[in-house]
Write a protein that holds these residues in place. Sequence first.
Motif, short mmCIF file in Angstrom:
data_model
loop_
_atom_site.label_atom_id
_atom_site.label_comp_id
_atom_site.label_asym_id
_atom_site.label_seq_id
_atom_site.Cartn_x
_atom_site.Cartn_y
_atom_site.Cartn_z
N ASP A 2 0.72 -1.13 -0.21
CA ASP A 2 0.04 0.09 -0.19
C ASP A 2 0.92 1.03 0.30
O ASP A 2 0.72 1.96 -0.94
N PHE A 3 1.62 1.76 1.00
CA PHE A 3 3.33 2.76 0.85
C PHE A 3 3.16 2.27 -0.60
O PHE A 3 4.04 3.39 -0.63
N SER A 4 3.32 1.48 -1.05
CA SER A 4 4.76 2.01 -2.43
C SER A 4 3.28 2.47 -3.67
O SER A 4 3.56 2.72 -4.75
N ARG A 5 2.43 1.75 -3.47
CA ARG A 5 1.36 2.62 -3.99
C ARG A 5 1.02 4.35 -3.70
O ARG A 5 -0.16 4.43 -4.46
N SER A 6 1.46 4.70 -3.14
CA SER A 6 1.23 5.47 -2.07
C SER A 6 -0.38 6.14 -2.06
O SER A 6 -0.82 7.42 -2.78
N ASN A 7 -1.12 4.67 -1.47
CA ASN A 7 -2.02 4.76 -1.39
C ASN A 7 -2.75 5.85 0.07
O ASN A 7 -3.51 5.16 0.72
N SER A 8 -1.73 6.62 0.55
CA SER A 8 -1.61 6.85 1.97
C SER A 8 -3.17 7.95 1.81
O SER A 8 -3.22 8.69 0.85
N GLN A 9 -4.18 7.91 3.19
CA GLN A 9 -4.85 8.35 3.10
C GLN A 9 -4.30 9.44 4.78
O GLN A 9 -5.14 8.94 5.50
N TYR A 10 -3.96 10.84 4.55
CA TYR A 10 -3.52 11.88 5.47
C TYR A 10 -4.73 12.18 5.16
O TYR A 10 -5.79 12.77 4.62
N ARG A 11 -5.20 12.12 7.52
CA ARG A 11 -6.08 13.21 7.37
C ARG A 11 -5.96 13.52 9.49
O ARG A 11 -4.65 13.08 9.47
N GLU A 12 -6.66 14.65 9.25
CA GLU A 12 -6.14 14.95 11.07
C GLU A 12 -6.88 14.28 12.05
O GLU A 12 -8.21 13.67 11.62
N VAL A 13 -6.14 13.39 13.24
CA VAL A 13 -6.59 12.75 13.76
C VAL A 13 -6.12 13.04 15.26
O VAL A 13 -4.50 13.20 15.05
N SER A 14 -6.59 12.67 15.75
CA SER A 14 -6.28 12.41 17.55
C SER A 14 -5.65 11.34 17.67
O SER A 14 -5.45 10.23 17.70
N ILE A 15 -4.23 11.47 18.42
CA ILE A 15 -2.96 10.64 18.64
C ILE A 15 -4.00 9.47 19.61
O ILE A 15 -3.57 8.31 19.49
N GLY A 16 -4.81 10.10 20.53
CA GLY A 16 -5.69 9.13 21.17
C GLY A 16 -6.66 8.49 20.27
O GLY A 16 -6.26 7.30 21.37
N ASP A 17 -7.33 8.62 20.00
CA ASP A 17 -7.91 7.68 18.87
C ASP A 17 -7.10 6.34 17.99
O ASP A 17 -7.51 5.70 18.22
N ILE A 18 -5.80 7.07 17.76
CA ILE A 18 -5.07 6.23 16.94
C ILE A 18 -4.77 4.80 17.86
O ILE A 18 -4.12 4.02 18.14
N LEU A 19 -4.34 5.65 19.22
CA LEU A 19 -3.84 4.60 20.37
C LEU A 19 -4.65 3.79 20.99
O LEU A 19 -4.98 2.95 21.27
#
Length: 96
Positions: free
Chosen positions: A20-37
């Motif tokens: 996925d990374f090599s395809r540059s298919n990243s989906q960047y968005r604003e997110v809280s680190i707490g939500d990621i944890l």
Amino acid sequence: MGDISQQTLRINAVITGIQDFSRSNSQYREVSIGDILDESLSILKHTTRHVLDALNIDCPDNLPKLYVDATQIEQVLVNLVTNASDAMAAVDRPCC
């Protein structure tokens, strides 16, 4: 067999992530680190309970949001905890 199956799934996820990374298919968005944890811990709760019980997570609510691919950051956190779990299990098992 259970360990082999679990590690095969983990390796598959890592390979998929690299693809996925090599395809540059990243989906960047604003997110809280707490939500990621929270999401990362939710993923891990059934497989690494002994490690999660040893963790002391203190994430303030007022941290600024990050502009990241949350899925990739979650994968990094899952990999770190999984590796820690594997290392702890290896220490608990006799080598010979």
